[in-house]
Design a protein around this motif. Sequence first.
Motif, short mmCIF file in Angstrom:
data_model
loop_
_atom_site.label_atom_id
_atom_site.label_comp_id
_atom_site.label_asym_id
_atom_site.label_seq_id
_atom_site.Cartn_x
_atom_site.Cartn_y
_atom_site.Cartn_z
N THR A 178 0.01 -18.04 -19.03
CA THR A 178 1.31 -18.96 -19.58
C THR A 178 2.48 -18.02 -19.74
O THR A 178 3.51 -18.40 -19.41
N PHE B 221 3.83 -16.27 -16.82
CA PHE B 221 4.84 -17.28 -15.99
C PHE B 221 6.15 -17.31 -16.89
O PHE B 221 7.33 -17.28 -16.30
N ARG B 222 6.04 -17.00 -18.11
CA ARG B 222 7.34 -17.30 -18.85
C ARG B 222 7.99 -15.96 -18.79
O ARG B 222 9.42 -15.95 -18.43
N ILE C 232 8.94 -15.66 -14.58
CA ILE C 232 9.65 -16.95 -13.95
C ILE C 232 10.87 -17.51 -14.68
O ILE C 232 12.04 -17.44 -14.53
N GLU C 233 10.33 -18.04 -16.00
CA GLU C 233 11.32 -18.72 -16.83
C GLU C 233 12.65 -17.84 -17.47
O GLU C 233 13.59 -18.35 -17.39
N ASP C 234 11.90 -17.01 -18.05
CA ASP C 234 12.96 -16.12 -18.89
C ASP C 234 13.21 -14.92 -18.08
O ASP C 234 14.30 -14.24 -18.72
N GLU C 235 12.65 -14.54 -17.01
CA GLU C 235 13.12 -13.13 -16.40
C GLU C 235 13.40 -12.06 -17.18
O GLU C 235 14.44 -11.30 -17.11
N GLN D 256 8.85 -14.21 -7.74
CA GLN D 256 10.14 -13.59 -8.31
C GLN D 256 10.64 -12.67 -7.11
O GLN D 256 12.08 -12.48 -7.07
#
Length: 278
Positions: A56, A59-60, A63-66, A113
């Motif tokens: 998880t 992923f953060r 993807i989410e926060d780069e 990414q």
Amino acid sequence: MFEDMIYQEEDLKRILTDVKSGTVRLHQVDEARVIQSMLHHIGSTDAELRDQLIYTLFFRFIIEDELMTTEQLTNLFQTTLKYHLFHGIGETGTDTVFTRSFSTLLLALILYQDRQQRFLSEADLERLKAKLSAYLECEIDTRGYVTGKGWAHSIAHVADTFDEFVLHPQLDETEFSDVLEALWSKVRISTIYVHDEDERLLNPIFGLLDRGMDEQELIVLLEDLPARLSVHKQELEAEQYWHVVHNVKTFLKSFLVKLNETDRHALQTAVLLTLKNV
């Protein structure tokens, strides 16, 4: 020396729990050590650590926060391919499957990414395709949910990675057949799929169709299935043979359901005829 850089599972779990909750930020801890430890423990048998925290948060971070640089992602990519994807390959019923399976999910995140930033080289992507295909061929531990340890789901997870890979613009149409054959090889296996592996295998196949793959390639494979099953009937014990039949029929039924949402009538007819003949 290397082991000194790796957090023990309990310590890593505590740190990642704090990061996930927002109590601390990644830059407030030893970032390099945390990420290295996450990769080291990617196949932990602690389902909470492996799935809810390590995956998880990868992923953060990716993807989410780069939060991860392209250099960090490239290093993760190379290390995962070299040390984790084939860890314990050929074993079945052991815990090494968790490392292999969750490594494929990490590769999927990196692939996503890379589609945004294009930091992997053409050689990297060619190597990935070859390694994923080889892994899919060699993986024999096809368990889904493992009591007390959570999801292994090796086939579903690598199918998800192929699903990401077929979206990559670097994948040329001349390579579609290789990817299709790799995925198709896991339709006829002699251990029963019970956790929607058939649907996950179909996702990248439909991705190939969306990219322009000729339906006729699939129709040829479908028409060949009854003959393949006849060979299996001669070669396998009765129970194993019926496991293969079960998997094929489940796959074809799922195929029909997904085709109902399209206008691919020739392919729909081919699947229906094959289902009647197996």
